[in-house]
Design an enzyme around this catalytic site. Structure first.
Site, short mmCIF file in Angstrom:
data_model
loop_
_atom_site.label_atom_id
_atom_site.label_comp_id
_atom_site.label_asym_id
_atom_site.label_seq_id
_atom_site.Cartn_x
_atom_site.Cartn_y
_atom_site.Cartn_z
N HIS A 185 -81.81 83.09 4.88
CA HIS A 185 -80.57 82.84 5.61
C HIS A 185 -80.58 83.48 6.99
O HIS A 185 -81.21 84.50 7.21
CB HIS A 185 -79.33 83.26 4.80
CG HIS A 185 -79.14 84.72 4.61
ND1 HIS A 185 -78.90 85.28 3.37
CD2 HIS A 185 -79.13 85.76 5.47
CE1 HIS A 185 -78.74 86.58 3.52
NE2 HIS A 185 -78.88 86.90 4.77
N ASP B 45 -71.49 87.01 12.09
CA ASP B 45 -70.83 86.86 10.79
C ASP B 45 -70.06 88.13 10.40
O ASP B 45 -70.15 89.16 11.06
CB ASP B 45 -71.87 86.52 9.71
CG ASP B 45 -73.08 87.47 9.73
OD1 ASP B 45 -73.04 88.47 10.46
OD2 ASP B 45 -74.05 87.21 9.01
N GLU C 144 -76.61 80.43 3.95
CA GLU C 144 -77.48 80.47 2.78
C GLU C 144 -78.18 79.14 2.59
O GLU C 144 -77.79 78.14 3.21
CB GLU C 144 -76.63 80.78 1.53
CG GLU C 144 -75.89 82.11 1.59
CD GLU C 144 -76.81 83.31 1.36
OE1 GLU C 144 -78.05 83.15 1.48
OE2 GLU C 144 -76.30 84.40 1.08
N1 LIG Z 1 -75.53 88.65 7.34
C1 LIG Z 1 -76.66 89.55 7.45
C2 LIG Z 1 -77.77 88.87 8.20
O1 LIG Z 1 -77.34 88.58 9.51
C3 LIG Z 1 -79.00 89.76 8.20
O2 LIG Z 1 -80.01 89.17 8.94
C4 LIG Z 1 -79.47 90.00 6.77
C5 LIG Z 1 -80.70 90.87 6.67
O3 LIG Z 1 -80.34 92.22 6.67
P1 LIG Z 1 -81.33 93.42 7.01
O4 LIG Z 1 -81.53 93.37 8.48
O5 LIG Z 1 -80.55 94.64 6.60
O6 LIG Z 1 -82.55 93.20 6.24
O7 LIG Z 1 -78.42 90.63 6.08
C6 LIG Z 1 -77.14 90.01 6.07
O8 LIG Z 1 -77.17 88.99 5.17
#
Ligand SMILES: N[C@@H]1[C@@H](O)[C@H](O)[C@@H](COP(=O)(O)O)O[C@@H]1O
Length: 632
Positions: free
Chosen positions: A156, A83, A161
């Site tokens: 998500h 993404d 979402e």
């Molecule tokens: N698009 C990304 C996701 O791919 C990721 O898994 C999530 C969690 O982030 P973190 O790993 O910083 O907790 O954040 C964002 O939303």
């Protein structure tokens, strides 16, 4: 789905729990290396789906290490990222394009043409075609062999979402408010977080031949349990992974803590009833059947899988009273111990009095958020309280706060050098204004600006602590180097950080240390600060003062604690709670960065703990600050 043993019967997907995030990341890196080398030997490409966020950072570090030290080549690797935010350029500090290059691609030998990342700069009208083309490219590459995923607190995956169907494909999506709130720190304010993103769909992800979802830290524990144990549903897109033939969740202990096998093990098999497990079970039962503990009946126990607990420790009447007493004894208005009192059933020892108390705050405001009421009490009760702010917290200061302060300083200077002394302060303020004006939204702050923002937070911290009764000379600012030299997601603590901590401990020789961050996301500032403390404690293990030193954990502002895990509960009256809130409000630069101000959240959490004590059948306080004793 035949992978479960008895205790894992509620889990609808394979879950591997590792002691630490590092260990789990290394395990996955080894799996990737095998895939890449096998494919290279067969003259074929390995197609890997990649994720961003803090979670995979350790994995990427390990892959870079394997490339440098073990000759792992990525020449035959093709990658597709999940993404990207829509509407920000690649050069933006928070673009996933930049993240992937800084974390991985710039350090390995992957051919640039083999890297695919959704393009956040595609004009709105062209997005649909662009997304279809992304799907086509994945197919042409032979499909994804291994897809790596993180998970957001909404459940998500990618940016799918709640509401995303199992058959959704690559597309433009609108971000959930919780997701935008979680990203607010990186973008310095929720208002700056993009509203849209391009993401692979759930269906695109499920097409991968193998999927590994990673999660670290207690903040992810709830969503991991739901994604693994509840039936698949659009309200929690990660739950669709249950339908995949080869999906694994790779989690650390903290992220596993809400799984039934960990939280309520008596519901899924035979357990040994240790004192702490009995306490947890009784607290859970009281909450579950909505009865205060002293009204729990034998039938309540037997109907909820705890017949053997009654056999061992019952009847209910006896067990109820015992646990009632245990929790009653956690409550104290004397967090440093009550001098001269019998302390057999008190959480903290009476002697010595006064105590040397060290409160560690990962960033300047964490101390008052977590234990502002307790700090005030410790000071009032005559203890020598020293506060050490471990990092400067300068990354958390929005530019406009710095501009306001710089304007103020320039104004003072312009209003007449005689009254103000003029000179170096105003010159610095002018430099800061220049830096702010010429700064692009994509870059980190220059060193002067970071120092300036740090000074601002020092001022707020002094004001907040002054209102708790702590005098300025007892407030230390450690400015740990890992933070000054790093930025979010790229911090790396080292020997210099531990040395600073060791020096402070040896200088103060505290009887009590209050700290936080033990089961947080390991790349978060509180978790790194806690790890630095842990290493400093290991180094000072044989020092004489350690024999008489206790470490207490206070709660991070973002999470509730189950009352069964609380070792010390310090109650607050309505007046004390409002005094705490006033203290928190001195951290002005931290206001307005997200909906639900920090002071509201902190007050709410303290009231939630108080309500839990009340509902359990103990006293009804306005608010409670909870603590856990930490043991190495
Ligand atoms: N698009 C990304 C996701 O791919 C990721 O898994 C999530 C969690 O982030 P973190 O790993 O910083 O907790 O954040 C964002 O939303």
């Amino acid at each position: 789905m035949n992978h479960t043993i008895e205790s894992q019967q509620r889990e609808r997907v394979r879950i591997h729990v590792h002691d630490t995030a590092d260990e789990a990341s290394r395990a996955l890196a080894r799996e990737i290396a095998v895939l890449v080398r096998d494919r290279a030997a067969a003259g074929r490409a390995a197609v890997i789906g990649l994720a961003t966020g803090s979670t995979p950072v350790r994995l990427y570090r390990e892959l870079v290490r394997m490339h440098r030290e073990e000759g792992l080549s990525f020449k035959n690797v093709v990658t597709f990222n999940l993404d990207e935010y829509h509407g920000i350029p690649r050069a933006h500090a928070e673009s996933y394009w930049r993240f992937m290059h800084e974390q991985l691609f710039d350090h390995i030998d992957i051919p640039p043409a083999a890297v695919h990342i959704p393009d956040g700069t595609v004009p709105r009208a062209a997005v649909f075609d662009w997304c279809r083309d992304y799907e086509r490219q994945i197919k042409e590459a032979g499909g994804i062999d291994l897809q790596i995923l993180g998970i957001g607190r909404t459940g998500h995956i990618g940016f799918n979402e709640p509401g995303s169907g199992a058959d959704s494909r690559t597309r433009l999506v609108t971000l959930d408010s919780m997701t935008r709130r979680d990203a607010a720190r990186d973008f310095l304010g929720e208002a700056n977080v993009p509203r849209h993103a391009i993401t692979m769909g759930v269906g695109t992800i499920l097409d991968a031949r193998r999927i590994v979802l990673l999660a670290w830290g207690g903040a992810k524990a709830r969503v991991i349990a739901d994604a693994a144990e509840k039936p698949p549903s659009e309200t929690l897109p990660a739950s669709f992974l249950q339908q995949h033939p080869d999906a694994t969740f790779l989690v650390d202990r903290a992220a596993a803590s809400e799984l039934t096998r960990v939280r309520l093990p008596w519901l899924v098999g035979h357990v040994g009833w240790s004192p702490s497990l009995s306490r947890r079970a009784v607290a859970w039962l009281s909450r579950h059947v909505k009865k205060p503990v002293l009204k729990l009946l034998d039938d309540d126990y037997t109907e909820h899988g705890m017949a053997d607990l009654l056999t061992e420790q019952g009847p209910a009447y006896m067990l109820n009273i015992r646990i009632f007493n245990e929790l009653q004894h956690t409550i104290t208005g004397w967090p440093g111990g009550k001098p001269g009192a019998d302390d057999t059933h008190r959480p903290e020892r009476a002697a010595p009095h006064p105590k040397r108390v060290l409160v560690l705050s990962p960033e300047p405001s964490d101390d008052v958020l977590g234990m502002g009421g307790t700090i005030r009490r410790l000071v009032e009760q005559g203890h020598h309280v020293t506060i050490a702010s471990q990092t400067s917290g300068n990354l958390g200061v929005p530019d406009d706060e710095a501009a306001t302060l710089a304007d103020f300083m320039i104004e003072l200077d312009d209003s007449g050098p005689r009254e103000t002394g003029g000179g170096s302060g105003a010159a610095l303020a002018r430099l800061i204004k220049q830096q702010l004006d010429s700064k692009s939204a994509f870059d980190g702050d220059p060193p002067e600006l970071r120092r300036f923002k740090g000074v601002l937070r020092r001022g707020e911290e002094r004001a907040a602590l002054r209102s708790c009764g702590v005098s300025t000379e007892n407030i230390h600012f450690l400015d740990l180097p890992f933070y000054e030299q790093g930025r979010y997601r790229q911090f790396r603590a080292g020997g210099a950080d531990v040395d600073t901590m060791v020096a402070l401990l040896r200088k103060l020789e505290p009887h009590q240390i209050f700290a936080t961050g033990d089961s947080e996301d390991p790349s978060s500032v509180p978790a790194i600060c806690f790890d630095v403390l842990r290493q400093a404690l290991a180094r000072t293990r044989d020092d004489g003062w350690r024999r008489d030193c206790r470490v207490w954990l206070y709660r991070s502002p973002a999470r509730d604690w189950d009352i069964a895990g609380i070792d010390m509960a310090v109650p607050m009256s309505p007046m004390e709670l409002s005094a705490k809130i006033q203290s928190i409000r001195h951290h002005k630069s931290q206001r307005g960065q997200q909906t639900g101000e920090a002071w509201q959240q902190a007050g709410h959490h303290d009231q939630t703990v108080a309500r839990a004590y009340d509902e359990f059948g103990l006293a009804n306080y306005e608010a409670i600050e909870p603590f856990r004793q930490w043991k190495e």
